[in-house]
Design an enzyme around this catalytic site. Structure first.
Site, PDB file in Angstrom:
ATOM      1  N   GLU A   1     -17.083  -5.209   5.943  1.00  0.00           N
ATOM      2  CA  GLU A   1     -15.939  -6.090   5.756  1.00  0.00           C
ATOM      3  C   GLU A   1     -16.417  -7.528   5.948  1.00  0.00           C
ATOM      4  O   GLU A   1     -17.332  -7.768   6.739  1.00  0.00           O
ATOM      5  CB  GLU A   1     -14.837  -5.732   6.759  1.00  0.00           C
ATOM      6  CG  GLU A   1     -13.507  -6.401   6.459  1.00  0.00           C
ATOM      7  CD  GLU A   1     -12.343  -5.829   7.274  1.00  0.00           C
ATOM      8  OE1 GLU A   1     -12.153  -4.586   7.283  1.00  0.00           O
ATOM      9  OE2 GLU A   1     -11.640  -6.640   7.908  1.00  0.00           O
TER      10      GLU A   1
ATOM     11  N   ARG B   1      -3.812 -12.066   1.888  1.00  0.00           N
ATOM     12  CA  ARG B   1      -5.256 -12.042   1.625  1.00  0.00           C
ATOM     13  C   ARG B   1      -5.913 -13.365   1.973  1.00  0.00           C
ATOM     14  O   ARG B   1      -7.110 -13.413   2.270  1.00  0.00           O
ATOM     15  CB  ARG B   1      -5.515 -11.709   0.147  1.00  0.00           C
ATOM     16  CG  ARG B   1      -4.989 -10.345  -0.281  1.00  0.00           C
ATOM     17  CD  ARG B   1      -5.678  -9.200   0.414  1.00  0.00           C
ATOM     18  NE  ARG B   1      -5.167  -7.900  -0.039  1.00  0.00           N
ATOM     19  CZ  ARG B   1      -5.565  -6.736   0.446  1.00  0.00           C
ATOM     20  NH1 ARG B   1      -6.461  -6.691   1.436  1.00  0.00           N
ATOM     21  NH2 ARG B   1      -5.062  -5.622  -0.005  1.00  0.00           N
TER      22      ARG B   1
ATOM     23  N   TYR C   1       0.842  -1.200   0.000  1.00  0.00           N
ATOM     24  CA  TYR C   1       0.000   0.000   0.000  1.00  0.00           C
ATOM     25  C   TYR C   1       0.880   1.255   0.000  1.00  0.00           C
ATOM     26  O   TYR C   1       1.935   1.278   0.648  1.00  0.00           O
ATOM     27  CB  TYR C   1      -0.881   0.049   1.266  1.00  0.00           C
ATOM     28  CG  TYR C   1      -2.123  -0.805   1.258  1.00  0.00           C
ATOM     29  CD1 TYR C   1      -2.578  -1.465   0.118  1.00  0.00           C
ATOM     30  CD2 TYR C   1      -2.874  -0.926   2.433  1.00  0.00           C
ATOM     31  CE1 TYR C   1      -3.732  -2.235   0.161  1.00  0.00           C
ATOM     32  CE2 TYR C   1      -4.030  -1.699   2.481  1.00  0.00           C
ATOM     33  CZ  TYR C   1      -4.457  -2.355   1.333  1.00  0.00           C
ATOM     34  OH  TYR C   1      -5.586  -3.114   1.376  1.00  0.00           O
TER      35      TYR C   1
HETATM   36  C1  3EB Z   1      -7.773  -3.867   3.673  1.00  0.00           C
HETATM   37  O1  3EB Z   1      -7.899  -4.691   2.776  1.00  0.00           O
HETATM   38  C2  3EB Z   1      -8.904  -3.755   4.639  1.00  0.00           C
HETATM   39  O2  3EB Z   1      -4.315  -4.765   8.815  1.00  0.00           O
HETATM   40  O3  3EB Z   1      -4.339  -6.913   9.124  1.00  0.00           O
HETATM   41  C3  3EB Z   1      -8.336  -6.240   6.269  1.00  0.00           C
HETATM   42  C4  3EB Z   1      -7.707  -7.372   6.788  1.00  0.00           C
HETATM   43  C5  3EB Z   1      -7.824  -4.988   6.540  1.00  0.00           C
HETATM   44  C6  3EB Z   1      -6.559  -7.245   7.573  1.00  0.00           C
HETATM   45  C7  3EB Z   1      -4.823  -5.878   8.642  1.00  0.00           C
HETATM   46  C8  3EB Z   1      -6.678  -4.870   7.333  1.00  0.00           C
HETATM   47  C9  3EB Z   1      -6.050  -5.995   7.838  1.00  0.00           C
HETATM   48  O4  3EB Z   1      -6.789  -3.117   3.770  1.00  0.00           O
HETATM   49  C10 3EB Z   1      -8.487  -3.765   6.045  1.00  0.00           C
END
Ligand code: 3EB
Length: 354
Positions: free
Chosen positions: A343, A235, A222
């Protein structure tokens, strides 16, 4: 039929040795899943209750996690992580844990400091302790982590609590792992109304397979605008057992690339999330040369909503996509980015062709 079927199983299946070493079941209030059954042992239990009443029960020997977030849809369920073989219960430092010969279930929590520096120090300390425990117990591979974080979206001394969490986790992982990315597990971070950061984790003895989503930029890549240290998680994580694989899908939001989609529109966000999850399942299935089960392969789904008023809309979308036997829990929780309303996280069992 049951007795006939069991005669066809190898004899040692009675002890559960050939069965999936960790299985999630949802039980309603009246059901005690392990009572009197020699092949069901509780690794841990997770309850969602807006005002937990039973944080310390003397009669429970397994880790019991009471998360102060509200379940939005009846019947109220408890989540049990079960083992087919007997389980040991132990504690080391501030971590309660249970394990069979293949899986360790752990739980730790602490009251969130109000000061930014101590907050990050505490998170770092618990993550260090978790990683050290897993190493010393021989369950070195993290397969799934849940973080329940009070004040997730609040600024704490000029920086959002979630960003501080990400920085502390980053420091811990970066220090511990020689190679960072191949070790990152499926994860969720949700906001609660409680006082304590609660960390729940599953780890295994043998290596796991972590996946990224083809529709999304990996969280560890990111851009800086989402925080000084990127969120470290995969993921999805696939665990390959003898007869069946378990696929843990991380908390998934309405993010394509790295940007949030459909600001203010819970319906469109839910649809985008399901497209993300569908793409991820297909991607994993392809990598193991299996026909994708699609969203119909989901056994359990947790749906987190920022606003309880979106329940009806989101339920309609979700129920239209899942199989008839899927179990879905709707919860009201804080979500890490301000523009996200929904979510979801999922668990699949992928049966191997005979
Ligand atoms: C995202 O996709 C949404 O910081 O461990 C989802 C799953 C999210 C885990 C983490 C953050 C986390 O960025 C947020």
């Amino acid at each position: 039929m049951t007795s006939k079927a069991s005669k066809l199983q190898p004899a040692n299946d009675q002890q559960g040795r050939h069965r999936v070493p960790v299985q999630l079941i949802y039980a309603s209030d009246s059901l005690e899943p392990a009572a009197g059954q020699s092949d069901r042992h509780v690794l841990g239990e997770i309850r969602f209750e807006s005002t937990p009443t039973t944080l310390h029960r003397e009669d429970i020997n397994y880790p019991l996690v009471c998360v102060p977030i509200q379940q939005l849809w009846e019947p109220l369920v408890k989540e049990y992580w079960l083992s087919p073989t007997p389980v040991e219960y132990r504690q080391q430092a501030d971590i309660r844990f249970s394990n069979n010969d293949q899986v360790l279930f752990g739980y730790t929590h602490f009251t969130l400091p109000t000061n930014g520096v101590s907050l990050e120090k505490q998170i770092r300390r618990r993550y260090d302790a978790m990683l050290a425990l897993l190493q010393s117990q021989g369950y070195a591979h993290l397969m799934r982590v849940w973080n329940y974080l009070p004040r997730i979206g609040d600024e704490i001394e000029g920086m959002e609590c979630y960003r501080r969490f990400c920085r502390a986790r980053h420091d811990a992982f970066e220090t511990f792992y020689e190679e960072l990315i191949p070790n990152l597990p499926a994860t969720s971070v949700l906001g609660t109304t409680g006082t304590d950061l609660q960390i729940v984790f599953l780890a295994g003895r043998s290596s796991l397979y972590h996946y990224e989503n083809p529709r999304q930029v990996s969280a560890y890549h990111y851009p800086l605008k989402y925080g000084p240290k990127s969120p470290l998680f995969a993921r999805a994580t696939l665990v390959r057992w003898n007869r069946e694989d378990t696929l843990f899908i991380s908390g998934t939001a309405s993010i394509v690339g790295y940007e949030s989609q459909h600001r203010g529109d819970a319906r469109a966000q839910a649809e985008e999330i399901l497209r993300n999850i569908e793409a991820l399942i297909a991607h994993v299935a392809k990598s193991i040369r299996m026909t994708t089960p699609g969203l119909g392969g989901i056994r359990q789904l947790r749906v987190y909503l920022r606003n309880s008023g979106d329940l009806g809309t989101v339920r309609q979308i979700v129920e239209g996509c899942l199989g008839a036997s899927a179990q879905v829990v709707y919860l009201q929780a804080g979500i890490c980015r301000r523009d996200l309303l929904v979510e979801m996280e999922a668990l699949l069992g992928l049966e191997k062709p005979a």
